[in-house]
Write an enzyme that holds these catalytic residues in place. Structure first.
Site, PDB file in Angstrom:
ATOM      1  N   CYS A 276       4.154  10.406 -11.976  1.00 34.10           N
ATOM      2  CA  CYS A 276       3.354  11.040 -10.926  1.00 34.10           C
ATOM      3  C   CYS A 276       3.600  10.432  -9.547  1.00 34.10           C
ATOM      4  O   CYS A 276       2.987  10.849  -8.569  1.00 34.10           O
ATOM      5  CB  CYS A 276       1.865  10.986 -11.263  1.00 34.10           C
ATOM      6  SG  CYS A 276       1.169   9.321 -11.302  1.00 34.10           S
TER       7      CYS A 276
ATOM      8  N   ARG B 151       5.496  -1.591   0.231  1.00 33.13           N
ATOM      9  CA  ARG B 151       6.092  -0.288   0.545  1.00 33.13           C
ATOM     10  C   ARG B 151       5.648   0.264   1.896  1.00 33.13           C
ATOM     11  O   ARG B 151       6.187   1.265   2.356  1.00 33.13           O
ATOM     12  CB  ARG B 151       5.796   0.719  -0.575  1.00 33.13           C
ATOM     13  CG  ARG B 151       4.337   1.001  -0.834  1.00 33.13           C
ATOM     14  CD  ARG B 151       4.195   1.807  -2.122  1.00 33.13           C
ATOM     15  NE  ARG B 151       2.831   1.978  -2.581  1.00 33.13           N
ATOM     16  CZ  ARG B 151       2.110   3.057  -2.367  1.00 33.13           C
ATOM     17  NH1 ARG B 151       2.614   4.065  -1.679  1.00 33.13           N
ATOM     18  NH2 ARG B 151       0.875   3.145  -2.832  1.00 33.13           N
TER      19      ARG B 151
ATOM     20  N   ASN C 219       5.443   4.535  -7.102  1.00 32.03           N
ATOM     21  CA  ASN C 219       5.274   3.917  -5.788  1.00 32.03           C
ATOM     22  C   ASN C 219       4.885   2.441  -5.941  1.00 32.03           C
ATOM     23  O   ASN C 219       5.542   1.541  -5.403  1.00 32.03           O
ATOM     24  CB  ASN C 219       4.197   4.647  -4.980  1.00 32.03           C
ATOM     25  CG  ASN C 219       4.484   6.121  -4.814  1.00 32.03           C
ATOM     26  OD1 ASN C 219       5.586   6.577  -5.112  1.00 32.03           O
ATOM     27  ND2 ASN C 219       3.521   6.871  -4.341  1.00 32.03           N
ATOM     28  N   ASP C 220       3.802   2.203  -6.689  1.00 29.10           N
ATOM     29  CA  ASP C 220       3.372   0.820  -6.899  1.00 29.10           C
ATOM     30  C   ASP C 220       4.332   0.071  -7.814  1.00 29.10           C
ATOM     31  O   ASP C 220       4.597  -1.112  -7.600  1.00 29.10           O
ATOM     32  CB  ASP C 220       1.957   0.773  -7.478  1.00 29.10           C
ATOM     33  CG  ASP C 220       0.888   0.774  -6.391  1.00 29.10           C
ATOM     34  OD1 ASP C 220       1.203   0.372  -5.257  1.00 29.10           O
ATOM     35  OD2 ASP C 220      -0.253   1.189  -6.669  1.00 29.10           O
TER      36      ASP C 220
ATOM     37  N   HIS D 107      -0.227   8.147   9.173  1.00 29.09           N
ATOM     38  CA  HIS D 107      -1.028   9.371   9.091  1.00 29.09           C
ATOM     39  C   HIS D 107      -0.288  10.553   9.710  1.00 29.09           C
ATOM     40  O   HIS D 107      -0.314  11.676   9.201  1.00 29.09           O
ATOM     41  CB  HIS D 107      -2.359   9.166   9.825  1.00 29.09           C
ATOM     42  CG  HIS D 107      -3.281   8.216   9.146  1.00 29.09           C
ATOM     43  ND1 HIS D 107      -3.657   8.355   7.834  1.00 29.09           N
ATOM     44  CD2 HIS D 107      -3.907   7.107   9.600  1.00 29.09           C
ATOM     45  CE1 HIS D 107      -4.487   7.372   7.514  1.00 29.09           C
ATOM     46  NE2 HIS D 107      -4.651   6.612   8.563  1.00 29.09           N
TER      47      HIS D 107
ATOM     48  N   GLU E 206       1.996   1.201 -13.632  1.00 29.00           N
ATOM     49  CA  GLU E 206       2.409   0.912 -12.249  1.00 29.00           C
ATOM     50  C   GLU E 206       2.549  -0.579 -11.979  1.00 29.00           C
ATOM     51  O   GLU E 206       2.703  -0.997 -10.836  1.00 29.00           O
ATOM     52  CB  GLU E 206       1.418   1.541 -11.265  1.00 29.00           C
ATOM     53  CG  GLU E 206      -0.032   1.264 -11.551  1.00 29.00           C
ATOM     54  CD  GLU E 206      -0.977   2.139 -10.742  1.00 29.00           C
ATOM     55  OE1 GLU E 206      -0.566   2.636  -9.675  1.00 29.00           O
ATOM     56  OE2 GLU E 206      -2.129   2.317 -11.176  1.00 29.00           O
TER      57      GLU E 206
END
Length: 559
Positions: free
Chosen positions: A520, A483, A472-473, A210, A449
């Protein structure tokens, strides 16, 4: 004001440097680029030993705990409001999570039970419960749940500070500083004065924490994984976020070099502003759509300020994460409608609910899973809990009457999933027609993904209008690497040939069926791959708003 303070410290560095001082150089992992120059403030959490005290009046002690918990909730609410103003609703959501954890039944019951049965002081009960729960989370194999240990520690320390009469909102002083710490909780980050905060350097943490996300949102250079020392407190330093380097007691040569680099960085940012209003087209005439990723309505201003051609990923799950119960149709309709209207005819692609894995919502009552990243999530929940999905789809279709809205479905692995989602859309359109409610011409697409989606992309392309590759995935599933697992950072390779081949295969299969293809995921903002993606034939890149102009510059320089 901040620039004047920076200049002051740069000149101060030159005046205080003496021949014979020894510069120390340290390296870490950069989580945000930029150059920062200033004094180091070694940030200590101010933890104090909590002693066990025998209590006679347990009712009075329970009341003292309840009052402290109420005050902690007020503080977290104030932090949320401050974070919304400074870093937006999406990044502020962590404080809502902390407030919910503060009221978690198991956590509260453990504290109350310890006070009542063991007759101990509230400070000791909170600290012990916090330690127990933190250890429980740390021992979990899943990286997301393991990371929640820091959240438990944060709220427990807040309660202990309140109970002991200690102010937990200490600032960072009047001077601009580079904050150095073992780690930083989100609450500690947000409480710091942005005008006095030059950079972060921490020993622990991950690029997906975060605090790292807040640093990127606040445009603050930040390094993690640095072997820090308390002896640095008060020393001058330079943080080079481009190379992941920290210079402690920099010599004049290094200082001059960093100052020049900082000036070049400033000029480069100013030059980028001249690209606003320009086309996203290569010198050879190849056009590409450059869109933005957002998490909520308040992020639209940043898209427009950075001249995004549209929104390629509206993460609709944040409407659910920010609610205490399922957001109804009208609430969702107003959010989607506002975004579509503000984008004034530019395309807005909304990803349908992507809850599960690292995005948990209490009122969904999802079971704990051994491997949530590959479990009950996203489209799987939507097709299982159809009333939730229908509510969202009705809101989306109604909002489509006010602009160019498209819908895409996440975590697809089969043609049947797509057909089932499309059948629901067709059914809802029929309902709206019968009710005399208008809607627009809505494109339907899917996220690519999973390796499964890539391998049948030729079949999937026959069912939809577009693909959006979630790199990402796709990377973590292709490489079998979580990840969010820091231990695997050294082998996590988003440039892996297997990943790039899957992107190429998806583009080719999509185009054969007249389906346009975008990216994306975070890889879309990787300037080292921009040319590769355009050569592959990628039609659209959707990135964080701040990356739009740098990518436009790269595109326009290509032949």
């Amino acid at each position: 004001m901040k620039r004047l303070l920076l200049l002051h410290w740069k000149h101060s560095l030159k005046r205080t440097y003496k021949k014979g001082d020894r510069m120390e150089t340290y390296t870490g992992k950069s989580i945000f680029n930029g150059i920062a120059t200033g004094k180091i403030l070694f940030f200590q959490k101010g933890q104090q030993p909590v002693t066990r005290v025998k209590i006679q009046d347990t009712e009075a002690e329970l009341k003292r705990y309840e009052e402290a918990s109420s005050l902690a909730a007020e503080q977290l609410n104030a932090l949320y409001e401050k974070a919304v103003r400074e870093v937006g609703e999406v990044n502020a959501a962590v404080f809502e999570v902390h407030a919910m954890m503060l009221e978690d039944d198991d956590y509260v019951e453990s504290i109350r039970n310890m006070i009542a049965t063991q007759q101990v002081n509230a400070e000791f009960a909170v600290a012990s419960t916090g330690d127990n729960f933190a250890k429980m989370f740390q021992d979990m194999e899943d990286e997301y749940f393991s990371a929640r240990a820091a959240d438990i520690k944060d709220i427990s320390e807040r309660l202990v500070n309140i109970l002991s009469g200690k102010d937990s909102s200490e600032g960072i002083g009047e001077e601009p500083v580079i904050v150095v710490a073992d780690d930083l909780a989100p609450s500690e980050t947000v409480q710091m004065d942005k005008e006095k905060l030059l950079a972060f350097v921490t020993r622990y943490g991950s690029a997906n924490s975060h605090t790292a996300i807040l640093a990127r949102t606040m445009n603050i250079p930040a390094l993690i994984g640095v072997e820090i020392s308390e002896s640095w407190n008060g020393k001058m330093a330079v943080v080079d976020g481009y190379t992941g380097t920290l210079y402690v007691d920099p010599d004049e040569e290094t200082l001059n070099r960093m100052e020049q680099k900082q000036e070049e960085d400033k000029k480069a940012r100013e030059l980028l502003l001249e690209l606003k209003g320009k086309e996203d087209i290569t010198a050879g005439g190849k056009k590409i759509r450059l869109y933005a990723n957002i998490g909520g309505v308040k992020d639209v201003g940043s898209v427009l300020a950075n001249d995004g051609a549209g929104i390629g990923l509206f993460r609709s799950e944040f409407l659910y994460l920010e609610s205490e119960d399922y957001p109804d149709e009208e609430t969702q309709f107003q959010a989607y409608k506002t975004v579509v209207e503000n984008m004034a005819g530019k395309k807005v692609i909304v990803r349908t609910l992507d809850i599960g894995a690292d995005k948990q919502v209490d009122y969904f009552h999802l079971d704990k899973e051994e491997n949530p990243a590959m479990g009950y999530r996203a489209i799987r929940i939507c097709l299982d809990r159809k009333e939730i999905f229908r509510t969202q789809l009705r809101a989306l279709l109604r909002a489509s009457a006010y602009g160019d809205l498209a819908v895409m479905y996440p975590m697809i692995i089969s043609v049947n999933e797509v057909r089932e989602a499309k059948a629901m859309v067709a059914s809802i359109k029929k309902e709206l027609d019968e009710q005399g409610i208008s809607y627009g011409d809505v494109e339907q697409g899917i996220m690519i993904e999973t390796p499964a989606a890539v391998m049948i992309s030729d079949l999937l392309a026959q069912e939809v209008d577009f693909f959006s590759i979630g790199t990402n995935d796709l990377t973590q599933y292709t490489l079998a690497i979580d990840r969010q697992n820091m231990k695997l950072d050294n082998i996590y390779d988003s440039h892996h040939p297997a990943v790039l081949r899957m992107i190429q295969m998806t583009v080719e299969n999509g185009h054969k069926q007249g389906c346009w293809v975008g990216i994306c995921g975070e890889l879309g903002a990787d300037l080292t791959l921009t040319e590769t993606f355009i050569q592959m034939g990628v039609d659209e890149l959707s990135v964080s708003p701040s990356f739009i102009l740098p990518i436009r510059k790269k595109i326009r320089e290509m032949k």
